[in-house]
Design a protein around this motif. Structure first.
Motif, PDB file in Angstrom:
ATOM      1  N   ARG A 182       0.831  -1.206   0.000  1.00  0.00           N
ATOM      2  CA  ARG A 182       0.000   0.000   0.000  1.00  0.00           C
ATOM      3  C   ARG A 182       0.868   1.259   0.000  1.00  0.00           C
ATOM      4  NH1 ARG A 182      -4.648   0.148   4.410  1.00  0.00           N
ATOM      5  NH2 ARG A 182      -5.162  -1.691   3.165  1.00  0.00           N
ATOM      6  N   PHE A 242       3.386 -10.698   0.787  1.00  0.00           N
ATOM      7  CA  PHE A 242       2.564 -11.833   1.219  1.00  0.00           C
ATOM      8  C   PHE A 242       3.442 -12.977   1.741  1.00  0.00           C
ATOM      9  CE2 PHE A 242       0.268 -15.824   0.444  1.00  0.00           C
ATOM     10  CZ  PHE A 242      -0.893 -15.579   1.169  1.00  0.00           C
ATOM     11  N   VAL A 291      -3.336 -14.774 -11.234  1.00  0.00           N
ATOM     12  CA  VAL A 291      -4.292 -13.840 -10.648  1.00  0.00           C
ATOM     13  C   VAL A 291      -5.589 -13.915 -11.432  1.00  0.00           C
ATOM     14  CG1 VAL A 291      -4.767 -11.421 -10.172  1.00  0.00           C
ATOM     15  CG2 VAL A 291      -2.487 -12.346  -9.784  1.00  0.00           C
ATOM     16  N   GLY A 328      -2.545 -14.074  -2.128  1.00  0.00           N
ATOM     17  CA  GLY A 328      -3.289 -14.959  -1.257  1.00  0.00           C
ATOM     18  C   GLY A 328      -4.391 -15.722  -1.969  1.00  0.00           C
ATOM     19  N   ARG A 329      -4.692 -15.348  -3.196  1.00  0.00           N
ATOM     20  CA  ARG A 329      -5.708 -16.048  -3.987  1.00  0.00           C
ATOM     21  C   ARG A 329      -5.080 -16.985  -5.014  1.00  0.00           C
ATOM     22  NH1 ARG A 329     -10.037 -11.120  -5.225  1.00  0.00           N
ATOM     23  NH2 ARG A 329     -10.459 -10.596  -3.028  1.00  0.00           N
ATOM     24  N   THR A 330      -3.790 -17.227  -4.896  1.00  0.00           N
ATOM     25  CA  THR A 330      -3.092 -18.063  -5.870  1.00  0.00           C
ATOM     26  C   THR A 330      -2.368 -19.203  -5.182  1.00  0.00           C
ATOM     27  OG1 THR A 330      -0.990 -16.844  -5.777  1.00  0.00           O
ATOM     28  CG2 THR A 330      -2.692 -16.002  -7.275  1.00  0.00           C
ATOM     29  N   ALA A 370       3.985  -7.353  -4.214  1.00  0.00           N
ATOM     30  CA  ALA A 370       2.844  -8.073  -3.646  1.00  0.00           C
ATOM     31  C   ALA A 370       3.272  -9.464  -3.170  1.00  0.00           C
ATOM     32  CB  ALA A 370       1.729  -8.186  -4.684  1.00  0.00           C
ATOM     33  N   SER A 395      -4.010  -3.590 -12.286  1.00  0.00           N
ATOM     34  CA  SER A 395      -4.908  -4.101 -11.263  1.00  0.00           C
ATOM     35  C   SER A 395      -4.107  -4.681 -10.104  1.00  0.00           C
ATOM     36  CB  SER A 395      -5.816  -5.185 -11.850  1.00  0.00           C
ATOM     37  OG  SER A 395      -5.043  -6.237 -12.391  1.00  0.00           O
ATOM     38  N   ARG A 396      -4.681  -4.605  -8.913  1.00  0.00           N
ATOM     39  CA  ARG A 396      -3.984  -5.062  -7.712  1.00  0.00           C
ATOM     40  C   ARG A 396      -3.814  -6.571  -7.733  1.00  0.00           C
ATOM     41  NH1 ARG A 396      -5.886  -3.803  -1.490  1.00  0.00           N
ATOM     42  NH2 ARG A 396      -4.091  -4.790  -0.456  1.00  0.00           N
ATOM     43  N   ILE A 397      -2.617  -7.020  -7.403  1.00  0.00           N
ATOM     44  CA  ILE A 397      -2.302  -8.443  -7.396  1.00  0.00           C
ATOM     45  C   ILE A 397      -2.450  -8.972  -5.986  1.00  0.00           C
ATOM     46  CG2 ILE A 397      -0.456 -10.130  -7.765  1.00  0.00           C
ATOM     47  CD1 ILE A 397       0.600  -8.287  -9.974  1.00  0.00           C
ATOM     48  N   ARG A 398      -3.177 -10.074  -5.839  1.00  0.00           N
ATOM     49  CA  ARG A 398      -3.437 -10.663  -4.528  1.00  0.00           C
ATOM     50  C   ARG A 398      -2.882 -12.083  -4.492  1.00  0.00           C
ATOM     51  NH1 ARG A 398      -7.349  -7.476  -1.957  1.00  0.00           N
ATOM     52  NH2 ARG A 398      -8.436  -6.015  -3.339  1.00  0.00           N
TER      53      ARG A 398
END
Length: 435
Positions: free
Chosen positions: A104, A378, A435, A247-249, A374, A242-245
């Motif tokens: 952030r 993480f 993603v 935790g969803r991968t 990111a 776009s924001r890369i997450r």
């Protein structure tokens, strides 16, 4: 390995350079963000490298210096056993909490500016904790210092990716080695400095000066990034990706588990190896030397391991080799801790080079700086939460059973989990693709 290129100029992470900064041949990513044009060291690459190495010197000094003087601090501040235990687990918790906030910050400010603030916070936290007689204020000051370290932990892989995209292994190895040297020097020098000045406060305060030195290269880089952003014409401003997450991968979780279980073992070794060798019959000073040997042998390995990781098409052989070294060391310490001590120390040093390898892998498993920061945040945030359990659980198992068979068995189980996660991250892949 791809031939080396030169560094990219200092810009805000995620923000494209202006069209004027785009040389002929500069490309554009599929998301519309122009790719920075390579520049020579005078444009910032050499200064960034020096700044990274100075920051790396600080990443463990505040922790290992406290470890060396913990008895004196306990007596000076009248810390209870519970508070002293909390202080030793605070780094992992702080790294997890504050590291998660770094992406952030980078979306709003240049990495150079964030690092300037991080080093100021690190220095301030170290000064606060030596200027107080309150245990609570000491802990808060330590947390403040660790917040600065946590942010820098996450940013360094991003800076490697941004400035040295084709030298990830070499540069990661350089700063990993520097980190190890900083930790070792701080641990070795803290007590002599404290004795020289007659107080444990001096043994901790001196490292605040090192943090202030580390911020110096980042001040001109931060100013340059700010000027570049202000000078960019409106037409150069494009939507951020776009924001890369992670935790969803699957890759993100595999990276976090590998980082966490590797660090769990490393923290347990740092906290309990000397006690294991003392229980095996070694004198306290010799047990301490054996522990120091793990760190000393790790210095050259930390330089070479990321380079090797960057040259391999797949990391499967490397992951299996490092896990095998750790497994042999664990079994050896359970069966023959005294007679084979030197061999176990060498194997531990080899196995723990999984740490610089995973740092390099963060950059190798992301295509963009957004993906790198990111994935770094993480992996380290979740990983350090896992790592915090290591010394605690080993201590509980050792205290309950009165021996090392069960604690080492626990470390072998953690190693098996680490190896499984390593098999997932070993294959070439990128976080952006999941993603």
């Amino acid at each position: 390995m791809t031939p080396p290129t030169t560094a990219v100029p200092a810009v805000d992470a995620g923000a494209p350079p202006s069209p004027a900064a785009q040389a002929p041949g500069a490309g554009t990513r599929p998301d519309g963000v122009p790719t920075p044009t390579p520049a020579g060291p005078v444009a910032g690459g050499l200064l960034v490298l020096v700044g990274m190495l100075l920051v790396a010197l600080n990443l463990r000094a505040a922790i290992t210096s406290l470890g060396a003087l913990l008895d004196e601090v306990r007596d000076g501040l009248a810390l209870s056993g519970a508070l002293a235990g909390f202080v030793t687990t605070l780094p992992a918790v702080a790294f997890a909490v504050f590291g998660a906030l770094t992406p952030r910050l980078v979306r709003r400010h240049s990495p150079a500016r964030v690092l300037v603030v991080a080093m100021i916070i690190l220095a301030a936290g170290q000064l606060v904790r030596v200027a107080t007689g309150s245990a609570l204020v000491f802990i808060l000051g330590s947390a403040l210092a660790l917040a600065g370290i946590a942010v820098a932990n996450v940013l360094l892989p991003l800076l490697v990716k941004q400035y040295f995209p084709h030298r990830i292994g070499l540069v990661t190895g350089a700063y990993s080695m520097t980190l190890t040297v900083g930790a070792t020097v701080a641990a070795a020098a803290a007590v002599p400095v404290a004795h020289l000045f007659g107080t444990w406060r001096a043994g901790l305060a001196v490292w605040a000066g090192l943090a202030l030195v580390a911020l110096l290269p980042w001040v001109p880089l931060a100013l340059r990034a700010r000027a570049a952003r202000r000078a960019a014409p409106p037409a150069a401003v494009v939507p951020r990706p776009s924001r890369i997450r992670p935790g969803r991968t699957r890759l993100g979780w595999a990276m976090a588990v590998y980082f966490g279980t590797q660090s769990l073992g490393a923290y347990a070794i740092m906290g309990w190896l000397a006690q294991l060798f003392r229980d095996a019959g070694y004198r306290p000073q010799d047990a301490g030397l054996l522990l120091a040997g793990v760190t000393a042998l790790g210095v050259p390995i930390a330089l070479l391991m990321p380079t090797l990781a960057g040259r391999l098409r797949t990391l499967h052989p490397l992951v299996l080799t490092l896990s095998t070294a750790m497994a042999l060391a664990y079994v050896g310490m359970a069966v023959a801790p005294h007679d084979g001590a030197l061999l176990w120390v060498v194997l531990l040093a080899v196995g723990q080079s999984a740490f610089p390898m995973i740092l390099a892998t963060i950059g190798l498993r992301a295509r963009t700086t957004e993906g790198t920061v990111a994935l770094s945040a993480f992996s380290q945030s979740v990983g350090y939460l896992i790592a915090a359990l290591g010394p605690l659980l080993v201590g509980i198992l050792y205290g309950t059973t009165g021996g090392w068979t069960v604690p080492i068995g626990f470390l072998l189980v953690a190693l098996a989990v680490q190896t499984g996660a390593g098999m997932v991250i070993a294959r070439p892949r990128y976080i952006e693709d999941e993603v």
